[in-house]
Design an enzyme around this catalytic site. Structure first.
Site, PDB file in Angstrom:
ATOM      1  N   ASP A  73      40.842  17.922 -44.320  1.00 23.42           N
ATOM      2  CA  ASP A  73      39.770  18.917 -44.368  1.00 23.42           C
ATOM      3  C   ASP A  73      40.139  20.045 -45.321  1.00 23.42           C
ATOM      4  O   ASP A  73      41.241  20.054 -45.880  1.00 23.42           O
ATOM      5  CB  ASP A  73      39.441  19.428 -42.955  1.00 23.42           C
ATOM      6  CG  ASP A  73      40.657  19.964 -42.209  1.00 23.42           C
ATOM      7  OD1 ASP A  73      41.758  20.032 -42.793  1.00 23.42           O
ATOM      8  OD2 ASP A  73      40.506  20.320 -41.030  1.00 23.42           O
ATOM      9  N   ASN A 142      38.890  24.648 -29.715  1.00 24.25           N
ATOM     10  CA  ASN A 142      37.573  24.242 -29.195  1.00 24.25           C
ATOM     11  C   ASN A 142      37.393  22.719 -29.194  1.00 24.25           C
ATOM     12  O   ASN A 142      36.292  22.229 -29.016  1.00 24.25           O
ATOM     13  CB  ASN A 142      36.459  24.922 -30.006  1.00 24.25           C
ATOM     14  CG  ASN A 142      36.466  24.501 -31.477  1.00 24.25           C
ATOM     15  OD1 ASN A 142      37.209  23.599 -31.867  1.00 24.25           O
ATOM     16  ND2 ASN A 142      35.647  25.152 -32.291  1.00 24.25           N
ATOM     17  N   HIS A 144      37.993  20.709 -31.761  1.00 22.08           N
ATOM     18  CA  HIS A 144      37.614  20.087 -33.035  1.00 22.08           C
ATOM     19  C   HIS A 144      38.738  19.207 -33.577  1.00 22.08           C
ATOM     20  O   HIS A 144      39.908  19.405 -33.281  1.00 22.08           O
ATOM     21  CB  HIS A 144      37.126  21.112 -34.064  1.00 22.08           C
ATOM     22  CG  HIS A 144      38.161  21.984 -34.701  1.00 22.08           C
ATOM     23  ND1 HIS A 144      37.864  23.234 -35.195  1.00 22.08           N
ATOM     24  CD2 HIS A 144      39.474  21.803 -34.971  1.00 22.08           C
ATOM     25  CE1 HIS A 144      38.946  23.767 -35.729  1.00 22.08           C
ATOM     26  NE2 HIS A 144      39.941  22.927 -35.598  1.00 22.08           N
ATOM     27  N   GLU A 149      33.180  20.119 -35.705  1.00 22.46           N
ATOM     28  CA  GLU A 149      33.045  21.143 -34.679  1.00 22.46           C
ATOM     29  C   GLU A 149      32.193  20.629 -33.513  1.00 22.46           C
ATOM     30  O   GLU A 149      31.326  19.763 -33.705  1.00 22.46           O
ATOM     31  CB  GLU A 149      32.362  22.381 -35.277  1.00 22.46           C
ATOM     32  CG  GLU A 149      33.122  23.038 -36.423  1.00 22.46           C
ATOM     33  CD  GLU A 149      34.231  23.976 -35.958  1.00 22.46           C
ATOM     34  OE1 GLU A 149      34.918  23.673 -34.963  1.00 22.46           O
ATOM     35  OE2 GLU A 149      34.406  25.022 -36.611  1.00 22.46           O
TER      36      GLU A 149
HETATM   37  C1  GLP Z   1      42.269  23.812 -38.483  1.00 27.93           C
HETATM   38  C2  GLP Z   1      42.683  22.827 -39.546  1.00 27.93           C
HETATM   39  C3  GLP Z   1      42.843  21.458 -38.910  1.00 27.93           C
HETATM   40  C4  GLP Z   1      43.854  21.582 -37.774  1.00 27.93           C
HETATM   41  C5  GLP Z   1      43.363  22.524 -36.699  1.00 27.93           C
HETATM   42  C6  GLP Z   1      44.402  22.821 -35.619  1.00 27.93           C
HETATM   43  O1  GLP Z   1      40.939  23.656 -38.224  1.00 27.93           O
HETATM   44  N1  GLP Z   1      41.734  22.802 -40.632  1.00 27.93           N
HETATM   45  O2  GLP Z   1      43.269  20.519 -39.887  1.00 27.93           O
HETATM   46  O3  GLP Z   1      44.109  20.324 -37.236  1.00 27.93           O
HETATM   47  O4  GLP Z   1      42.986  23.737 -37.262  1.00 27.93           O
HETATM   48  O5  GLP Z   1      45.317  23.804 -36.085  1.00 27.93           O
HETATM   49  P1  GLP Z   1      46.656  24.231 -35.366  1.00 27.93           P
HETATM   50  O6  GLP Z   1      47.563  23.076 -35.452  1.00 27.93           O
HETATM   51  O7  GLP Z   1      47.181  25.408 -36.146  1.00 27.93           O
HETATM   52  O8  GLP Z   1      46.301  24.602 -33.973  1.00 27.93           O
END
Ligand code: GLP
Length: 244
Positions: A73, A142, A144, A149
């Site tokens: 992403d 959340n 995702h 989302e």
């Molecule tokens: C963001 C990133 C995702 C990631 C997610 C979780 O949305 N774009 O690729 O998987 O957050 O992040 P974290 O590992 O910092 O909790």
């Protein structure tokens, strides 16, 4: 290892041990298929796994020579050289330390002039290069996956996503020069088309989403639940995330 149906859960005492376990799985994939297409997320969950991957690649020259890496992403509207972009993050933490040139990290341009054309380019790229052999994921607070989302519907393919406030508050954006306008993400169908999926979940803040994920129910209000529809998912977590 415990199993909640299709979801295998590997729980380790802490983040370090969790990352060690996850990277072992990445190595065995690269040994079995050196030109694997591997999908990479950003965020804090995979940071140590990436460091360990780089360390191991230094000890084992050639390990990552043929690997194909692709971004899961991106934050739409950031310049590619913005320190908060997924591009910069993955260039600095994975591609450059592995000695892979700029063209070796496939995927999203962060500020395309035509977003729809960019989604189509990624669709075609996946059609040529895919399906992914391995998809590494983190989970959003959340629920995702990538920037898929929660909402009334989920989109199967690469798409532009409207970012929810939880995502706009993501820690990696603290180093960004500006706020993202939107998200760019592989779709839930692209993720589920991967041969194997590793989900990394660490820390107390992830306790609630992890508990929800472990219930075998699928809902667009919690995108990570779609992992129940895939036959080969391993959740690597630490005790803080599993037990609080
Ligand atoms: C963001 C990133 C995702 C990631 C997610 C979780 O949305 N774009 O690729 O998987 O957050 O992040 P974290 O590992 O910092 O909790």
């Amino acid at each position: 290892m415990t199993s909640g149906g299709n979801l295998k859960v590997v729980c380790r005492p802490d983040y370090e041990a969790m990352s060690q376990a996850a990277v072992e799985r990445v190595f065995s994939q690269l040994q079995r298929k050196p030109d694997s297409l591997v999908i990479l997320p950003t965020g804090s969950s995979p940071e140590r796994t990436y460091e360990l991957l780089v360390e191991r690649a230094r000890q084992q020259p050639g390990l990552c020579d043929r690997v194909r890496l692709m971004k899961l992403d991106e934050w739409g509207g950031l310049e590619p050289d913005d320190p908060g972009s997924c591009e910069m993050t993955l260039q600095e933490t994975v591609a450059k330390p592995l000695g892979l040139g700029p063209g070796r990290l496939l995927g999203w341009r962060s500020n395309p002039a035509d977003v729809e054309a960019e989604c189509e380019r990624i669709r075609q790229l996946l059609a040529q290069e895919g399906p992914p052999d391995l998809c590494i994921l983190g989970i959003g607070l959340n629920g995702h996956l990538g920037l898929n989302e929660p909402g009334a519907t989920l989109i199967p393919g690469p798409h532009r996503a409207e970012l929810l406030p939880e995502s706009r508050g993501h820690s990696m954006l603290r180093r960004a020069r500006r706020e993202p306008e939107y998200g760019l993400t592989l779709g839930i169908g692209d993720i589920l088309a991967s041969g194997e999926i590793l989900l990394l979940v660490s820390g107390r803040s992830k306790q609630e989403p992890l508990q929800r994920l472990l219930k075998p129910e699928v809902s667009t209000s919690f995108p990570a639940s779609f992992l129940w529809l895939h036959p080969k998912v391993t959740v690597y977590c630490d005790e803080a995330a599993l037990q609080g």
